[in-house]
Structure formats: C-alpha cells, structure tokens
Motif scaffolding. Structure first.
Motif, PDB file in Angstrom:
ATOM      1  N   SER A  33       0.842  -1.184   0.000  1.00 57.67           N
ATOM      2  CA  SER A  33       0.000   0.000   0.000  1.00 57.67           C
ATOM      3  C   SER A  33       0.880   1.237   0.000  1.00 57.67           C
ATOM      4  CB  SER A  33      -0.915   0.010   1.228  1.00 57.67           C
ATOM      5  OG  SER A  33      -1.740   1.145   1.200  1.00 57.67           O
ATOM      6  N   ARG A  37      -1.933   3.619  -4.814  1.00 56.87           N
ATOM      7  CA  ARG A  37      -1.975   2.225  -5.263  1.00 56.87           C
ATOM      8  C   ARG A  37      -1.978   1.277  -4.068  1.00 56.87           C
ATOM      9  NH1 ARG A  37       2.257   1.594  -9.347  1.00 56.87           N
ATOM     10  NH2 ARG A  37       1.634   3.708  -9.773  1.00 56.87           N
ATOM     11  N   SER A  38      -2.661   0.150  -4.250  1.00 64.43           N
ATOM     12  CA  SER A  38      -2.667  -0.870  -3.201  1.00 64.43           C
ATOM     13  C   SER A  38      -2.878  -2.251  -3.817  1.00 64.43           C
ATOM     14  CB  SER A  38      -3.764  -0.583  -2.162  1.00 64.43           C
ATOM     15  OG  SER A  38      -5.047  -0.695  -2.736  1.00 64.43           O
ATOM     16  N   LEU A  53      -6.120  -5.015  -7.154  1.00 64.04           N
ATOM     17  CA  LEU A  53      -5.131  -3.941  -7.316  1.00 64.04           C
ATOM     18  C   LEU A  53      -5.906  -2.671  -7.612  1.00 64.04           C
ATOM     19  CD1 LEU A  53      -4.046  -6.702  -8.922  1.00 64.04           C
ATOM     20  CD2 LEU A  53      -2.007  -5.314  -8.927  1.00 64.04           C
ATOM     21  N   LYS A  54      -5.612  -1.607  -6.851  1.00 70.51           N
ATOM     22  CA  LYS A  54      -6.287  -0.328  -7.059  1.00 70.51           C
ATOM     23  C   LYS A  54      -5.245   0.742  -7.336  1.00 70.51           C
ATOM     24  CE  LYS A  54     -10.350  -1.263  -4.263  1.00 70.51           C
ATOM     25  NZ  LYS A  54     -11.283  -0.714  -3.279  1.00 70.51           N
ATOM     26  N   PHE A  55      -5.576   1.599  -8.304  1.00 70.03           N
ATOM     27  CA  PHE A  55      -4.671   2.671  -8.712  1.00 70.03           C
ATOM     28  C   PHE A  55      -5.447   3.970  -8.810  1.00 70.03           C
ATOM     29  CE2 PHE A  55      -3.118  -1.273 -10.545  1.00 70.03           C
ATOM     30  CZ  PHE A  55      -1.802  -1.281 -10.127  1.00 70.03           C
ATOM     31  N   ARG A  58      -7.407   8.550  -3.984  1.00 69.10           N
ATOM     32  CA  ARG A  58      -8.251   7.838  -3.036  1.00 69.10           C
ATOM     33  C   ARG A  58      -9.589   8.543  -2.847  1.00 69.10           C
ATOM     34  NH1 ARG A  58      -4.442   5.681   1.785  1.00 69.10           N
ATOM     35  NH2 ARG A  58      -3.654   3.909   0.649  1.00 69.10           N
ATOM     36  N   ARG A  62     -11.377   5.285  -8.860  1.00 74.69           N
ATOM     37  CA  ARG A  62     -10.062   4.665  -9.015  1.00 74.69           C
ATOM     38  C   ARG A  62     -10.148   3.551 -10.051  1.00 74.69           C
ATOM     39  NH1 ARG A  62      -8.693   3.133  -2.906  1.00 74.69           N
ATOM     40  NH2 ARG A  62     -10.874   2.602  -2.941  1.00 74.69           N
ATOM     41  N   GLU A  64      -9.498  -0.243 -10.945  1.00 80.52           N
ATOM     42  CA  GLU A  64      -9.485  -1.436 -10.114  1.00 80.52           C
ATOM     43  C   GLU A  64      -9.384  -2.683 -10.993  1.00 80.52           C
ATOM     44  OE1 GLU A  64     -13.119  -3.342  -7.961  1.00 80.52           O
ATOM     45  OE2 GLU A  64     -12.203  -1.919  -6.558  1.00 80.52           O
TER      46      GLU A  64
END
Length: 157
Positions: A33, A37-38, A53-55, A58, A62, A64
């Motif tokens: 994290s 991104r996470s 995966l998220k970009f 926030r 986003r 995903e």
C-alpha cells in the motif's frame, strides 16, 4: 479494467438490519500500500479469495483490477500481510434501486460500521436511506488500507 466509483458513509442506528438480503464474512489484508496504489487480498466466507489492485487517487474514482486466487495461495500469502488482517461482516441492503454494502468490523476495529455505495451516477443526498450517516468519502481515516495499517491510536505504522 473497471472504474470503481464509490461513496462511503458512517451508519446511524440499526434500522438497516431488518433489510439485509445477504451476508458475507470477510478477512482482508494488504500486501502493499502506497499513496495512489494498493494490493489487497480478500477471503470471503473462508471459501474463495480475490486479489485486488487499485490505482489512482483515493477519492471517489479509481482504476481497479480483480483476480480470483486459489484459497490455499491466499491463506499462505496472509503471512506477508502488512498491518492487521481486517475482519468484517458485509451485509447487502437494497434501497432506491441501489445496493449498499454495509461493513460491520470486528476484532480491533469492533464498533465501526461503514456503508459503501458503488454507482456510476450521483445519488442525491435526499435519496439516501435514513440510516445513512455522515459521508466519509475521501476521508483517509476510513480507507480500508488505513484501517489495516494504523495502530489503535490511528497513526499509520
């Protein structure tokens, strides 16, 4: 790739409980994290796992990407989790043609209840159910990654 457009709210009271249509027990943890991104793994009902995966920012929107992961692999990857493993029960409630996912957190986060609404169009505040409380969309204190990585005081580890 899917765009995730999501709003988050605190939940007031218990009126939503009589409207629950489905319930999922979730264990969720982060493998990475960083701002923007996470990488998250979620195990649902102890039966299936998904890597997400998220970009992007926030805020409400986003990028995903989600992938099924063999359950045994997900359970093995738990040893690489950063921060705490989030335990929550997700309840599905429909209102006004929209699905609200209400997360009741357990473990160290017990007492926290957050409703999420994912929809591409704006839903006017007047159309929200009466049990919806303060909107916390964009408040980093209520991001799942923050909840996983912060200590009991709210400081990020």
């Amino acid at each position: 790739m899917a765009k995730e457009v999501e709003r988050k709210f605190l939940v007031d009271g218990q009126a939503w409980r009589s409207l629950v249509e489905d319930t999922i027990n979730i264990q969720q943890f982060y493998l990475a994290s960083n701002p923007g991104r996470s990488v998250r793994l979620r195990i649902s009902d102890g039966k299936r796992a998904k890597l997400t995966l998220k970009f992007g920012s926030r805020g409400r929107e986003r990028d995903e990407f989600e992938y099924k992961v063999p359950l045994a692999d997900a359970e093995e990857m738990r040893q690489f989790a950063i921060g705490r493993v989030i335990e929550k029960t997700r309840h599905h409630v429909h209102h006004g043609g929209y699905l609200y996912e209400i997360d009741v957190f357990g473990g160290e986060l017990s007492g926290l209840v957050i409703a999420e609404l994912e929809t591409p169009e704006h839903v006017a505040d007047s159309e929200l159910p009466s049990w919806i409380g303060r909107e916390v969309t964009g408040d980093p204190h209520y991001y799942n990654a923050t909840l996983a990585l912060s200590d009991a005081t709210g400081a990020v580890a």
